[in-house]
Design an enzyme around this catalytic site. Structure first.
Site, PDB file in Angstrom:
ATOM      1  N   SER A 232       0.827  -1.215   0.000  1.00 17.18           N
ATOM      2  CA  SER A 232       0.000   0.000   0.000  1.00 17.18           C
ATOM      3  C   SER A 232       0.861   1.264   0.000  1.00 17.18           C
ATOM      4  O   SER A 232       2.048   1.239   0.367  1.00 17.18           O
ATOM      5  CB  SER A 232      -0.963   0.084   1.194  1.00 17.18           C
ATOM      6  OG  SER A 232      -1.952  -0.908   1.122  1.00 17.18           O
ATOM      7  N   SER A 270      -2.099  -4.087  -3.285  1.00 20.51           N
ATOM      8  CA  SER A 270      -1.568  -2.805  -2.817  1.00 20.51           C
ATOM      9  C   SER A 270      -2.683  -1.768  -2.777  1.00 20.51           C
ATOM     10  O   SER A 270      -3.347  -1.504  -3.781  1.00 20.51           O
ATOM     11  CB  SER A 270      -0.453  -2.334  -3.756  1.00 20.51           C
ATOM     12  OG  SER A 270       0.082  -1.102  -3.319  1.00 20.51           O
ATOM     13  N   GLU A 272      -3.910   1.961  -2.691  1.00 23.62           N
ATOM     14  CA  GLU A 272      -3.490   3.337  -2.994  1.00 23.62           C
ATOM     15  C   GLU A 272      -4.604   4.296  -2.593  1.00 23.62           C
ATOM     16  O   GLU A 272      -5.638   4.379  -3.268  1.00 23.62           O
ATOM     17  CB  GLU A 272      -3.171   3.491  -4.488  1.00 23.62           C
ATOM     18  CG  GLU A 272      -1.798   3.000  -4.896  1.00 23.62           C
ATOM     19  CD  GLU A 272      -1.622   1.499  -4.823  1.00 23.62           C
ATOM     20  OE1 GLU A 272      -0.484   1.035  -4.666  1.00 23.62           O
ATOM     21  OE2 GLU A 272      -2.630   0.767  -4.923  1.00 23.62           O
TER      22      GLU A 272
END
Length: 341
Positions: A232, A270, A272
């Site tokens: 992240s 991940s 964002e």
């Protein structure tokens, strides 16, 4: 000793001028504080962005949120999305500490308002996170209220970057990640304004890393080939430009340009998440039925889009180059980008 940042290695990101410190705190009134928890089992902590010196709960700011990939546990975004305002400091920490840090931010807000004679019956605390379990025994939830209050108390303009606070245990592009920041100056209507960014970097595959568009050497790093893009990145953007919440969302979407220019393809694992606020339009607790705000002409937003992308790209590289090599308790070794450069 002054930390070496990416510009000290001869890398100039973009074309816009930077602020005095080239940090988010170039936006007047904004300060940042850290508290790091580091021992034989833990590499973690908390970083707090203070949007103003006054009580933000009583003088709310225009704010917006953009989720580029939602694999994350950020708190407080729902109300920002609905009302378009920010009413607390923004804290960053690890994934399993979001609840405890949120509780501490609520307590801070209640205490400050009581000191000023205001009762608080509802508050929207904002906390972002990255998962630092690769170098931190995250299940211990080692960040406490005292750490949050310490970070708030230490908030200043020229704050440390790299493996500190919420960036103590993060990994970025197979190397040591952390906290990084940058700023850009833009001119609108004959006046200079500041756009500043701070990131908590914890994402990316090593083979994808680019520095100002150039692929870095793969020497001694072939073992990382084929790794997954998990982790992240939190991006917090501050500015003193008069914007509506809708315009601010358009601006913070361009933080994704900075992430992409560093090489990321935004992996499934991940998260964002981007949060932005403007110190220009403030909303007090007055009883006025009508409030007036100012905003930028829509066709003039391009310069802010560029500023957001440039500052995010440089902030990511600063988060890595300012971080020291880390040997974690579980045997994980994360090298520093500065050692490779």
């Amino acid at each position: 000793m002054k930390q070496k940042r990416i510009s000290d290695f001869g890398v100039r990101i973009g074309v816009l001028p930077t602020g005095k410190l080239n940090k988010i705190t170039d936006v007047p009134g904004v300060t940042v504080g850290h508290c790091t928890v580091r021992d034989e089992k833990h590499n973690t902590g908390v970083t707090v962005i203070m949007p103003s010196e006054d009580n933000i709960f009583l003088n709310k700011m225009t704010a917006s949120v953009y989720v580029h990939n939602g694999f994350g546990k950020t708190a407080g975004t729902l109300q920002i999305e609905e009302l378009g305002t920010l009413e607390t400091p923004i804290a960053l920490t690890n994934t399993l500490n979001v609840g405890k840090v949120s509780d501490a931010v609520v307590e801070y807000t209640i205490c400050r308002c009581k000191e000023e004679g205001t009762d608080v019956v509802s508050v929207n605390s904002v906390v972002g996170e990255c998962n630092d379990c690769r170098t931190n025994d995250i299940a211990d939830r080692a960040v406490s209220k005292e750490h949050v209050f310490s970070a708030i108390g230490s908030a200043c303009a020229d704050f440390e970057e790299g493996g500190v606070g919420a960036g103590a245990g993060t990994k970025c592009y197979g190397l040591k990640g952390g906290i990084g920041s940058a700023s850009r100056i833009v001119s609108l209507g004959g006046k200079d304004y500041t756009v500043g960014v701070i990131v908590q970097s914890n994402y990316g595959k090593h083979e994808d890393l680019r520095i100002d568009g150039k692929k870095i050497s793969e020497d001694d790093h072939s073992s990382r080939m084929g790794e997954c893009d998990v982790g992240s990145i939190m991006v917090i953007l501050a500015c003193d430009v008069p914007l509506t919440s809708r315009q601010l969302k358009r601006v913070i979407k361009r933080c994704s340009v900075g992430i992409a220019r560093c090489g990321s393809y935004i992996g499934h694992g991940s998260g964002e998440v981007f949060i932005g606020f403007s110190t220009s339009n403030r909303f007090s607790s007055s009883d006025d039925d009508i409030v007036s705000i100012s905003c930028v002409k829509e066709s003039k937003l391009d310069i802010l889009f560029r500023a957001a992308g440039e500052a995010t790209e440089e902030a990511i590289l600063n988060s890595m180059v300012c971080a020291e090599e880390l040997h974690a308790f579980n045997g994980t070794l994360l090298k520093s980008l500065k050692d490779i450069l």
